[in-house]
Design an enzyme around this catalytic site. Sequence first.
Site, PDB file in Angstrom:
ATOM      1  N   CYS A  42     -25.304 -11.300  40.679  1.00 22.78           N
ATOM      2  CA  CYS A  42     -25.926 -12.484  40.076  1.00 22.78           C
ATOM      3  C   CYS A  42     -26.763 -13.216  41.127  1.00 22.78           C
ATOM      4  O   CYS A  42     -26.245 -13.629  42.165  1.00 22.78           O
ATOM      5  CB  CYS A  42     -24.853 -13.406  39.515  1.00 22.78           C
ATOM      6  SG  CYS A  42     -25.533 -14.982  38.972  1.00 22.78           S
ATOM      7  N   CYS A  45     -25.398 -16.883  41.954  1.00 19.44           N
ATOM      8  CA  CYS A  45     -24.078 -17.162  42.522  1.00 19.44           C
ATOM      9  C   CYS A  45     -24.217 -17.436  44.028  1.00 19.44           C
ATOM     10  O   CYS A  45     -25.083 -16.853  44.682  1.00 19.44           O
ATOM     11  CB  CYS A  45     -23.139 -15.978  42.279  1.00 19.44           C
ATOM     12  SG  CYS A  45     -22.230 -16.099  40.718  1.00 19.44           S
ATOM     13  N   HIS A 101     -20.043 -19.267  37.928  1.00 15.11           N
ATOM     14  CA  HIS A 101     -20.783 -18.319  37.093  1.00 15.11           C
ATOM     15  C   HIS A 101     -20.481 -18.464  35.593  1.00 15.11           C
ATOM     16  O   HIS A 101     -21.276 -18.034  34.747  1.00 15.11           O
ATOM     17  CB  HIS A 101     -20.462 -16.889  37.547  1.00 15.11           C
ATOM     18  CG  HIS A 101     -21.299 -15.843  36.897  1.00 15.11           C
ATOM     19  ND1 HIS A 101     -22.548 -15.475  37.366  1.00 15.11           N
ATOM     20  CD2 HIS A 101     -21.074 -15.075  35.802  1.00 15.11           C
ATOM     21  CE1 HIS A 101     -23.046 -14.532  36.584  1.00 15.11           C
ATOM     22  NE2 HIS A 101     -22.174 -14.270  35.632  1.00 15.11           N
ATOM     23  N   ASN A 141     -32.508 -22.137  27.684  1.00 13.58           N
ATOM     24  CA  ASN A 141     -32.312 -21.022  26.771  1.00 13.58           C
ATOM     25  C   ASN A 141     -30.986 -20.397  27.161  1.00 13.58           C
ATOM     26  O   ASN A 141     -30.754 -20.130  28.343  1.00 13.58           O
ATOM     27  CB  ASN A 141     -33.413 -19.972  26.921  1.00 13.58           C
ATOM     28  CG  ASN A 141     -34.782 -20.527  26.552  1.00 13.58           C
ATOM     29  OD1 ASN A 141     -34.897 -21.345  25.646  1.00 13.58           O
ATOM     30  ND2 ASN A 141     -35.805 -20.094  27.257  1.00 13.58           N
ATOM     31  N   HIS A 152     -25.701 -16.570  34.408  1.00 12.12           N
ATOM     32  CA  HIS A 152     -25.191 -17.744  35.139  1.00 12.12           C
ATOM     33  C   HIS A 152     -25.798 -19.021  34.511  1.00 12.12           C
ATOM     34  O   HIS A 152     -27.022 -19.122  34.404  1.00 12.12           O
ATOM     35  CB  HIS A 152     -25.602 -17.623  36.610  1.00 12.12           C
ATOM     36  CG  HIS A 152     -24.896 -18.570  37.509  1.00 12.12           C
ATOM     37  ND1 HIS A 152     -24.099 -18.160  38.565  1.00 12.12           N
ATOM     38  CD2 HIS A 152     -24.842 -19.919  37.525  1.00 12.12           C
ATOM     39  CE1 HIS A 152     -23.610 -19.220  39.189  1.00 12.12           C
ATOM     40  NE2 HIS A 152     -24.051 -20.306  38.566  1.00 12.12           N
ATOM     41  N   HIS A 154     -27.743 -21.971  33.480  1.00 14.85           N
ATOM     42  CA  HIS A 154     -28.891 -22.641  34.105  1.00 14.85           C
ATOM     43  C   HIS A 154     -29.860 -23.093  33.021  1.00 14.85           C
ATOM     44  O   HIS A 154     -29.852 -22.573  31.909  1.00 14.85           O
ATOM     45  CB  HIS A 154     -29.608 -21.698  35.076  1.00 14.85           C
ATOM     46  CG  HIS A 154     -30.288 -20.528  34.432  1.00 14.85           C
ATOM     47  ND1 HIS A 154     -29.607 -19.418  33.978  1.00 14.85           N
ATOM     48  CD2 HIS A 154     -31.593 -20.303  34.131  1.00 14.85           C
ATOM     49  CE1 HIS A 154     -30.455 -18.556  33.451  1.00 14.85           C
ATOM     50  NE2 HIS A 154     -31.672 -19.067  33.518  1.00 14.85           N
ATOM     51  N   GLN A 156     -34.089 -24.899  32.608  1.00 11.25           N
ATOM     52  CA  GLN A 156     -35.412 -24.813  33.233  1.00 11.25           C
ATOM     53  C   GLN A 156     -36.170 -26.123  33.054  1.00 11.25           C
ATOM     54  O   GLN A 156     -35.873 -26.902  32.142  1.00 11.25           O
ATOM     55  CB  GLN A 156     -36.221 -23.680  32.605  1.00 11.25           C
ATOM     56  CG  GLN A 156     -35.551 -22.321  32.762  1.00 11.25           C
ATOM     57  CD  GLN A 156     -36.417 -21.210  32.192  1.00 11.25           C
ATOM     58  OE1 GLN A 156     -37.511 -20.952  32.661  1.00 11.25           O
ATOM     59  NE2 GLN A 156     -35.910 -20.553  31.174  1.00 11.25           N
TER      60      GLN A 156
HETATM   61 ZN   LIG Z   1     -23.596 -16.200  38.932  1.00 10.56          ZN
END
Ligand SMILES: [Zn+2]
Length: 327
Positions: A42, A45, A101, A141, A152, A154, A156
């Site tokens: 990832c 991470c 994560h 998204n 993971h 997140h 934007q």
């Molecule tokens: Zn991750």
Amino acid sequence: MIYPIRPCVHLYMELRWNPVAAEWVVVSAKRKERPILERESCPFCPGSSEIPDGDWDVLVLENKFPSLTMEPPEPDQEAMLPYKVKPSYGACLVVIYSPDHSLHLGRMPTSHIEKIVGAWSGLMERFSSDTKVKYVLVFENRGKEMGVTIEHPHGQVYAFPFIPPIIRREMEVSRHYFTEHKCCLFCDVVKAEISARSRLVYQNRSFISFIPFAPKMPYGVSIYPRRHVADLLGLNAVERHDLSESIRQVVARLDDLFKREMPYSMVLHQQPTDRSSSDFYHFHVEFFPKYRERDKLKFLAGVELGAGTVTYDYLPEEKAAELREVR
Ligand SMILES: [Zn+2]
Ligand SMILES: [Zn+2]
Ligand SMILES: [Zn+2]
């Protein structure tokens, strides 16, 4: 913590004007190399080569394949009527929600979401001082059904050199309503939803979460502040907390109802960066969940894509009750 924005030059990137729709299209030809879903390596991470060393709660990075950048190349195409082109000025940032994560918005403590809200506000503040940036769009998204390649958690942030069409339309409509009725359209929606009650999903002292009277998606929850406030920078400390709790509640309810992590887009709508629309524009959050029933995805097709008209095959009040009663 904000990692410095690196200049990025593409082989090809520019804004092209669609004269028929009267809107800009962000064209860039380097997005094919986007990474694929992979748990083993990832990139978000701690320990990954993408991530700077040091402790962090919320991390802002430049998107590895941005379609808008602070140092864009000159457009390749000649502008011939009826077309126009201009450089892809702006920024595409990634907000990594936490080092964990698997900690998504529905599961993390409200106090941690407040830190994410703080990062969003910091970016709004930063781009508000750049006169070439006209709009800061905060969004997430989630899920592979939404084309997400890194699982993971997140979101934007795009800094646009123009006001995107959906915001522009909401602004035109709410400016007109304000002139006609001498009050804010969104404040009137808040009053109507509180008095109707039937479409409320969750409420706290500063925000209401509800399925709109005429929704865009089957479970398309909106979150509106009760007080008239036009952008993230206008929220006070209590409201930042209550917004965080509202987001947590909405995501957790979608997940609980569907017994899975509901794929969705979450979009924050705030006034443009010049902050001159605060009389009539009203901050809010819109969710676009991808499922319409447990095992049925919602697809946008001919009527939606080709005519821009939503067909809604359910009763909004029933969908709201499902989300209200699930926890
Ligand atoms: Zn991750
Ligand atoms: Zn208002
Ligand atoms: Zn909106």
